[in-house]
Design a protein around this motif. Structure first.
Motif, mmCIF file in Angstrom:
data_model
loop_
_atom_site.group_PDB
_atom_site.id
_atom_site.type_symbol
_atom_site.label_atom_id
_atom_site.label_comp_id
_atom_site.label_asym_id
_atom_site.label_seq_id
_atom_site.Cartn_x
_atom_site.Cartn_y
_atom_site.Cartn_z
ATOM 1 N N ALA A 30 9.924 1.793 4.235
ATOM 2 C CA ALA A 30 9.961 3.254 4.251
ATOM 3 C C ALA A 30 10.459 3.747 2.905
ATOM 4 C CB ALA A 30 10.896 3.738 5.356
ATOM 5 N N GLU A 31 9.832 4.761 2.362
ATOM 6 C CA GLU A 31 10.339 5.329 1.105
ATOM 7 C C GLU A 31 10.864 6.737 1.342
ATOM 8 O OE1 GLU A 31 7.655 5.697 -2.242
ATOM 9 O OE2 GLU A 31 6.112 6.667 -1.066
ATOM 10 N N GLY A 32 11.804 7.150 0.508
ATOM 11 C CA GLY A 32 12.375 8.484 0.635
ATOM 12 C C GLY A 32 13.435 8.577 1.720
ATOM 13 N N ILE A 52 5.479 3.422 3.933
ATOM 14 C CA ILE A 52 5.369 4.724 4.604
ATOM 15 C C ILE A 52 5.677 5.825 3.603
ATOM 16 C CG2 ILE A 52 6.209 6.199 6.479
ATOM 17 C CD1 ILE A 52 7.258 3.722 7.887
ATOM 18 N N ASP A 53 4.781 6.764 3.458
ATOM 19 C CA ASP A 53 4.970 7.840 2.489
ATOM 20 C C ASP A 53 6.213 8.655 2.819
ATOM 21 O OD1 ASP A 53 3.862 9.277 0.146
ATOM 22 O OD2 ASP A 53 3.974 10.953 1.551
ATOM 23 N N GLN A 54 6.884 9.080 1.763
ATOM 24 C CA GLN A 54 8.145 9.811 1.971
ATOM 25 C C GLN A 54 7.957 11.150 2.670
ATOM 26 O OE1 GLN A 54 9.874 11.438 -1.896
ATOM 27 N NE2 GLN A 54 8.721 9.697 -2.649
ATOM 28 N N LEU A 86 0.856 -1.196 0.000
ATOM 29 C CA LEU A 86 0.000 0.000 0.000
ATOM 30 C C LEU A 86 0.889 1.242 0.000
ATOM 31 C CD1 LEU A 86 -2.805 1.061 -0.081
ATOM 32 C CD2 LEU A 86 -3.058 0.598 2.351
ATOM 33 N N ASP A 87 0.981 1.862 -1.191
ATOM 34 C CA ASP A 87 1.899 2.968 -1.452
ATOM 35 C C ASP A 87 1.422 4.257 -0.779
ATOM 36 O OD1 ASP A 87 4.061 4.252 -2.614
ATOM 37 O OD2 ASP A 87 3.391 3.974 -4.682
ATOM 38 N N ASP A 88 2.344 5.145 -0.490
ATOM 39 C CA ASP A 88 2.032 6.472 0.054
ATOM 40 C C ASP A 88 1.167 6.349 1.300
ATOM 41 O OD1 ASP A 88 3.325 7.245 -2.243
ATOM 42 O OD2 ASP A 88 1.516 7.836 -3.319
ATOM 43 N N PHE A 89 1.409 5.322 2.088
ATOM 44 C CA PHE A 89 0.524 5.047 3.208
ATOM 45 C C PHE A 89 0.591 6.157 4.254
ATOM 46 C CE2 PHE A 89 -0.734 3.099 7.251
ATOM 47 C CZ PHE A 89 -2.033 2.802 6.904
#
Ligand code: C2E
Ligand code: MG
Ligand code: MG
Ligand code: MG
Length: 279
Positions: A236-238, A202-204, A179-182
């Motif tokens: 985690a992204e970003g 986790i959204d950046q 689930l992207d940009d969560f």
């Protein structure tokens, strides 16, 4: 009412609006040609575990425009969604991703890699999407359990019954979901629990200021706790700094993606990076 107002608005000649409309029309025509002329590319951004070992990649679409150079998806995905071109583009993305997964599966040092692919709402809801994927997997020989589809909360929120059904069909093929940009959407916990998800991403925007903003730090901790209690992995992204990486790993985050480990890059560069990280 709104439609009539919209039409009226267009009666006023507004040079800026006119220019924007012309620009859009040009981009639309170009987008049509782009598929035919093979101007799309997938770039790959590495995903690593808590020890920085590569565990996979996210495939990110790029458009190599003959006049404008390399274009990032934010400049054309919206238009592609509005015009429906996202459907054939999305099929091209999935086919290319499956071919790549099959190639990695045949190489011992790359066989463990998962590939995450972004799927837009319109494509996901398309009738026949499950059959298309089943055929793509069969035709390419890609291992379904290495393919991860990234969906956003906005994709999932509309027509919940149909979404759950579609996800279960795909899950039965072995495909996973992240689930992207969560955290940026509005899904309720009750709803999340019903979805056959594997991962929260986790959204950046929360990762960016996690070291300086107590609210963002609390949100990140909450998502990690939520993943833990729902039995989902969390990525985690970003992630851009060592501090952010240390913060996240200290709180149990085991998967990471961001410029700290690698930017999105062409396949050749990605494979070179893998070879370095592998040693
Ligand atoms: P996303 O799926 O949330 O992708 C993450 C975006 O964050 C990517 O931008 C990536 O380059 C960028 N990013 C990664 N690490 C960092 C970092 O450490 N710092 C910063 N500041 N940014 C980072 P990109 O490639 O421009 O993609 C933007 C969005 O376009 C994606 O957001 C996704 O929603 C969409 N997209 C990309 N490829 C596709 C595709 O094949 N199909 C569809 N439907 N959408 C796509
Ligand atoms: Mg994504
Ligand atoms: Mg994202
Ligand atoms: Mg995003």
């Amino acid at each position: 009412q709104a439609k009539a107002a919209g039409r009226n608005t267009l009666c006023f000649f507004d040079p800026a609006m006119q220019a924007a409309a012309t620009e859009r029309a040009a981009l639309h025509a170009d987008l049509h040609r782009a598929l035919r002329d093979r101007q799309f590319e997938l770039h790959y951004q590495v995903q690593v575990d808590e020890k920085r070992r590569p565990i996979g990649a996210e495939a990110l679409l790029r458009w190599r425009h003959p006049a404008r150079g390399l274009i990032c998806p934010s400049s054309f995905i919206g238009l592609a969604e509005e015009t429906g071109l996202i459907v054939p583009i999305g099929i091209w993305v999935l086919r290319t991703a499956c071919i790549q997964l099959a190639a990695w599966a045949a190489r011992p040092e790359a066989a463990h890699l998962r590939l995450a692919v972004n799927v837009s709402a319109r494509q996901f809801r398309q009738a026949g999407f499950t059959d298309q994927l089943r055929e793509l997997l069969a035709a390419t020989g890609a291992p379904a359990d290495r393919l991860k589809l990234e969906l956003t909360e906005s994709t999932l929120i509309e027509d919940a019954e149909a979404v759950v059904e579609r996800m279960e069909e795909l899950r039965a093929l072995g495909i996973r979901f992240s689930l992207d940009d969560f955290g940026t959407g509005y899904s309720s916990l009750a709803y999340l629990k019903r979805l056959p998800l594997s991962q929260l991403k986790i959204d950046q925007s929360f990762v960016r200021d996690v070291m300086s903003d107590a609210n963002d730090a609390a949100i990140v901790e909450t998502i990690l706790g939520l993943g833990c209690s729902l039995g989902l992995s969390v990525i985690a992204e970003g992630v851009e700094s060592e501090d952010q990486f240390a913060f996240l790993t200290a709180r149990g985050c085991r998967e990471h993606q961001g410029y700290l480990f690698g930017r999105p890059m062409a396949l050749r560069d990605f494979e070179a990076l893998l070879a370095v990280l592998h040693d």
